[in-house]
Every structure is written in structure tokens, then in C-alpha cells.
Design an enzyme around this catalytic site. Structure first.
Site, PDB file in Angstrom:
ATOM      1  N   ASP A 119      74.621  48.131  -9.512  1.00 28.66           N
ATOM      2  CA  ASP A 119      75.025  48.283  -8.116  1.00 28.66           C
ATOM      3  C   ASP A 119      76.415  47.677  -7.985  1.00 28.66           C
ATOM      4  O   ASP A 119      76.618  46.499  -8.303  1.00 28.66           O
ATOM      5  CB  ASP A 119      74.049  47.553  -7.186  1.00 28.66           C
ATOM      6  CG  ASP A 119      72.679  48.219  -7.151  1.00 28.66           C
ATOM      7  OD1 ASP A 119      72.603  49.428  -7.414  1.00 28.66           O
ATOM      8  OD2 ASP A 119      71.693  47.510  -6.871  1.00 28.66           O
ATOM      9  N   ASP A 132      65.372  56.024  -1.327  1.00 28.19           N
ATOM     10  CA  ASP A 132      64.994  54.636  -1.044  1.00 28.19           C
ATOM     11  C   ASP A 132      63.916  54.671   0.027  1.00 28.19           C
ATOM     12  O   ASP A 132      64.151  55.194   1.123  1.00 28.19           O
ATOM     13  CB  ASP A 132      66.191  53.831  -0.534  1.00 28.19           C
ATOM     14  CG  ASP A 132      67.335  53.795  -1.541  1.00 28.19           C
ATOM     15  OD1 ASP A 132      67.066  53.875  -2.749  1.00 28.19           O
ATOM     16  OD2 ASP A 132      68.498  53.676  -1.106  1.00 28.19           O
TER      17      ASP A 132
END
Length: 251
Positions: free
Chosen positions: A11, A130
Site C-alpha cells: 500500500d 473491499d
């Protein structure tokens, strides 16, 4: 039998690799290019780079980082964050990415999946989902998990496949960063509903969690971040253990 894949996820925020818990409380985990080189040498099958603030900041993924990664690694890598058009994908593939990942932009305009799949081929298109479990139902969240929607995980996964995605990256926000294991029940349900590969994400804490994701969750690949970034699990050791559990992996 297809081999199961191990995928470190990086990330990226402000040019650095970061990691948090339940998508918040981010801490620095190092230089993304150096980590990418290290993971490729240790036997990772693929890499995923997610520019986690690109959508919120309304900007495109950092092309310079993608170019540097492409120079230094010899395994496939997927890039996501702020991708919303054919041109965005064209640019990233020209920089050296092998696949791209879309998330919020696909929910906002589902036709984008069709357009990208038709142009670049489904093998190039990963749709990241997500989702958080709320009162026994999984709901999709956008913009790095910061925006809840009424869209249900399993409905969206079916639509994503029908529109031409080649793979789904399912991150359980409920499990993310907890190191208590992947959302295996949801993974198994997904695997019975769709026929494209599923990457499990969110919750890895031990080698056994990876074993469970492949056996109980029926995942095609398992993605993790902090356990790799902070040296808690070595990819070489992980693959040996998977092999011992009769899970086919590339050594």
C-alpha cells in the site's frame, strides 16, 4: 492443478509503503521498490501495488514508482489506485505493469469493467472489492474503505465476473490487519458463486492462516502485507509449509 499464489501487497502513500489495521492507523513499512526486489528474490509469485490515497486525493497512480518497479522485478505485478479510464490503463501498462486493479471507479461506473476487458483482455483486469461484515451481511466500501455503500459483496462479485473481470481481489475490512486469519467463510461462498480466480486479502497473521485460506476458503491466491513487511513470515518458509500441507505452489 493450478498452483496457489502468494502475493505481497504494498500500500503506497506519499511514495512509501504503509500498513494499518482495519484500514486506519497507518505506519511506515519501507521503500516500495526495495521491498518489491526483496519479495521477488524470496519467491513471491506476484506483487500488488495500491496507491491507497489516489482516489481520495483525486489524482492518478504514480507512474515513476511503476517504472522503477518494472526495472527491478521479474515477476508479474498489479497496480491500482485512481484508475478510471482506458488511457489510465494504457499509461500504466506502458510503464511496465502487468495487470491493473480497479475498485471505486468500477462501482461508480460498472461499464468501465466491460470497456477495459474488451480493450486489454480480461486477464489484465483485476477488480478489488473491499467489504465489511455488518449485521451478518457483507457490504462493499469505496475510497480505501472510507465510504460505505448499500452494495452487497456477493451481488457485486457476480456482476464483476459477468462484465469481464479476470480476477477478484477480495479484502475483508473486518479482518484487515487483525492477524486473526482470512474471512474463509466469505471466500468459500465467493468461490461457489463465481468461476474467476479469487485473491484472499485481510487478516493474515500466521502460516496456518494461509493454509486455511487455500483449504477452507478455497482461494486461488493469498495476499498479505504487514507479516511480510515486518519480517513475521518469510515467503520461502511459507511456501515450504504450504507444500507440506499438499498445497501446490511454485518453489
Amino acid at each position: 492443478m493450478l498452483t496457489k499464489r502468494i502475493i505481497p501487497c504494498l500500500d503506497i502513500k506519499n511514495g512509501r509503503t504503509v500498513k494499518g489495521v482495519n484500514f486506519v492507523d497507518l505506519r511506515d513499512a519501507g521503500d516500495p521498490v526495495e521491498l518489491a526486489k526483496q519479495y521477488a528474490e524470496l519467491g513471491a509469485d506476484e506483487l500488488v501495488f495500491l496507491d491507497i490515497s489516489a482516489t481520495l486525493e483525486r489524482r492518478k497512480t504514480q507512474h515513476e514508482m511503476v517504472l522503477k518497479v518494472a526495472e527491478h522485478v521479474n515477476i508479474p505485478f498489479t497496480v491500482g489506485g485512481g484508475i478510471s479510464s482506458i488511457k489510465d490503463v494504457d499509461d500504466l501498462l506502458l510503464c511496465g505493469a502487468d495487470k491493473i486493479s480497479i475498485n471505486s471507479s468500477a462501482v461508480k461506473r460498472p461499464e468501465l469493467i466491460n470497456e477495459l476487458s474488451n480493450k486489454f483482455g480480461s486477464q489484465c483486469i483485476v477488480v478489488a472489492i473491499d467489504a465489511k461484515k455488518i449485521e451478518n451481511e457483507w457490504y462493499v466500501h469505496l475510497a480505501g474503505g472510507s465510504i460505505p455503500t448499500n452494495l452487497k459483496l456477493f451481488d457485486w462479485a457476480r456482476e464483476v465476473e459477468q462484465r469481464g473481470a479476470g480476477e477478484i481481489l477480495f479484502t475483508s475490512m473486518t479482518n484487515d490487519g487483525t492477524k486473526l486469519g482470512f474471512a474463509n467463510e466469505a471466500l468459500r461462498q465467493l468461490s461457489t458463486l463465481i468461476n474467476i480466480p479469487i485473491i484472499a486479502s485481510g487478516g493474515a497473521g500466521t502460516i496456518q492462516h494461509f493454509v486455511d485460506a487455500f483449504i477452507d476458503g478455497n482461494a486461488d491466491a493469498a495476499l498479505a502485507a504487514s507479516v511480510f513487511h515486518f519480517g513475521e513470515i518469510n515467503i520461502t518458509d511459507l511456501k515450504q509449509e504450504l507444500k507440506e500441507n499438499k498445497i501446490e505452489v511454485r518453489l
